[in-house]
Write an enzyme that holds these catalytic residues in place. Structure first.
Site, PDB file in Angstrom:
ATOM      1  N   LYS A  84      -3.348   7.249   0.575  1.00 48.37           N
ATOM      2  CA  LYS A  84      -3.189   7.306   2.348  1.00 48.37           C
ATOM      3  C   LYS A  84      -2.096   8.662   2.282  1.00 48.37           C
ATOM      4  O   LYS A  84      -0.521   8.605   2.680  1.00 48.37           O
ATOM      5  CB  LYS A  84      -2.379   5.880   2.622  1.00 48.37           C
ATOM      6  CG  LYS A  84      -2.736   5.835   4.475  1.00 48.37           C
ATOM      7  CD  LYS A  84      -4.368   6.447   5.036  1.00 48.37           C
ATOM      8  CE  LYS A  84      -3.613   5.839   6.457  1.00 48.37           C
ATOM      9  NZ  LYS A  84      -5.190   5.788   7.089  1.00 48.37           N
ATOM     10  N   ARG A 134       0.863  -0.995   0.256  1.00 49.99           N
ATOM     11  CA  ARG A 134       0.206  -0.403   0.013  1.00 49.99           C
ATOM     12  C   ARG A 134       0.796   1.311   0.056  1.00 49.99           C
ATOM     13  O   ARG A 134       0.863   2.510  -0.554  1.00 49.99           O
ATOM     14  CB  ARG A 134      -0.960  -0.225   1.361  1.00 49.99           C
ATOM     15  CG  ARG A 134      -2.141  -0.922   1.245  1.00 49.99           C
ATOM     16  CD  ARG A 134      -3.027  -0.031   0.283  1.00 49.99           C
ATOM     17  NE  ARG A 134      -3.236   1.618   0.993  1.00 49.99           N
ATOM     18  CZ  ARG A 134      -4.308   0.956   1.907  1.00 49.99           C
ATOM     19  NH1 ARG A 134      -5.078   0.688   2.436  1.00 49.99           N
ATOM     20  NH2 ARG A 134      -4.330   3.338   2.938  1.00 49.99           N
TER      21      ARG A 134
END
Length: 342
Positions: free
Chosen positions: A189, A87
């Site tokens: 993110k 991620r």
């Protein structure tokens, strides 16, 4: 630029007194040691270092949190660290940042947790919240990618994210402000995701709500996510959650809950979910690293307030929470290969 690791840690003589990690909220307090890997040269080795930033540093930040949980036998378990590393790499590519390799990421997390093992709460009392952070630290004054990036990790023992714990939370649907738009960075993110939610979240909490649920910015009708977690709705035992289309975060707890739910026989759909479906649902819950599974007791929208399950924990929410947390703590056989024991 190669990704290398430079570790920074606080010397033993500066360690804090023995912590009380049995009664925790979120956030709690920070620990003794940190790991500060720098993306400069692989010649860098383990050493003590102070963290500082040049005054002209770029300040774009990118982080993905994970957790470490204590087991009854005293060992510690990490949950899906490789998935977190992937991620970070995905987000770093979108932000034009140099990211650590998966191997460097996982190794740095392991070292940080082991250095702070005494801060891991006892089983069932919370978790050690792990915050990896990638940020531009080079001396750039203009708008441009940084010539240098710093990857650091800090941890904190925490309890539940919401003060309600596993008790139902209460949300308000936001129809004026939006946290993301198509083509932006809502699916990454990055710190910008949280900047957009501060004003509506503060207003909602002042009115007594736990948090805010955001709608899409085009139709202002379809669910996106809560300020810091993904959302699911349940109707006639069918679970639905907004699809990953670039405007919501592809949470690892979200992904795990989908897999767990399917393994338990539930039908799970990833699709557009309208606010009308939300108001007509049998059950609603949120997922995230810190909240794991948080049932929703009521939702307010345009002056109307709908309650779910007499504002008690729903059957589906409870089943998924119990299954996932038992798996995370090593109380269930990990057939998925998600946990890493230290």
């Amino acid at each position: 630029m190669e990704s290398g690791l430079v570790f920074a840690a606080q010397p033993n003589h500066l360690l804090s007194p023995s912590p009380n990690v049995t009664k925790l909220l979120f956030p709690a307090f920070f620990t003794d040691r940190k790991r500060l890997p720098s993306s400069s040269s692989l010649k860098n080795k383990l050493r003590f270092s102070s963290s500082h930033l040049h005054l002209a540093s770029t300040t774009r930040c990118k982080a993905k949190s994970l957790s470490a949980l204590g087991k009854e036998d005293g060992s510690v378990v990490l949950f899906r660290p490789k998935e977190n590393a992937l991620r970070m790499r995905m987000g770093a590519e979108r932000m034009c940042m140099t990211a650590p390799t998966v191997e460097h990421f996982v190794e740095a997390v392991k070292l940080t947790v082991l250095a702070n093992k005494r801060w891991v709460p006892p089983p069932g009392k919370g978790s050690l919240y792990i915050r990896p952070l990638l940020m531009g630290s080079g001396d750039v004054l203009g708008v441009a990618p940084s010539p240098e990036y710093t990857f650091l990790i800090y941890v904190s023992p925490v309890g539940n994210y919401f003060k309600e714990g596993l008790a139902p939370i209460h949300l308000i649907v936001e129809n004026e402000f939006h946290r993301a738009t198509p083509g932006g960075t809502g699916g990454v993110k990055t710190i910008g995701n949280y900047a957009a939610v501060l004003k509506p979240q503060s207003g909602a909490k002042a009115k007594g709500y736990s948090d805010v649920l955001y709608l899409d910015s085009i139709h202002k009708r379809y669910l996106e996510e809560v300020s810091s977690c993904n959302v699911f709705v349940v109707k006639d035992s069918v679970i639905s959650t907004p699809a990953i289309t670039g405007t919501i975060l592809p949470g690892i707890t979200r992904k795990s809950i989908i897999d767990v739910a399917r393994s338990l026989g539930f039908q799970v759909g990833e699709r557009l979910v309208s606010v009308e479906e939300l108001l007509d649902a049998d059950e609603v819950f949120c997922t995230g690293t810190a909240v794991v599974v948080s049932p929703v007791g009521s939702i307010a929208y345009l002056g109307k307030r709908v309650s779910y399950g007499d504002r008690k924990v729903g059957v589906v929410s409870q089943q998924l929470y119990t299954t996932l947390t038992r798996l995370q703590m090593g109380l269930l056989e990990d057939k998925m290969g998600w946990t890493v024991e230290l």
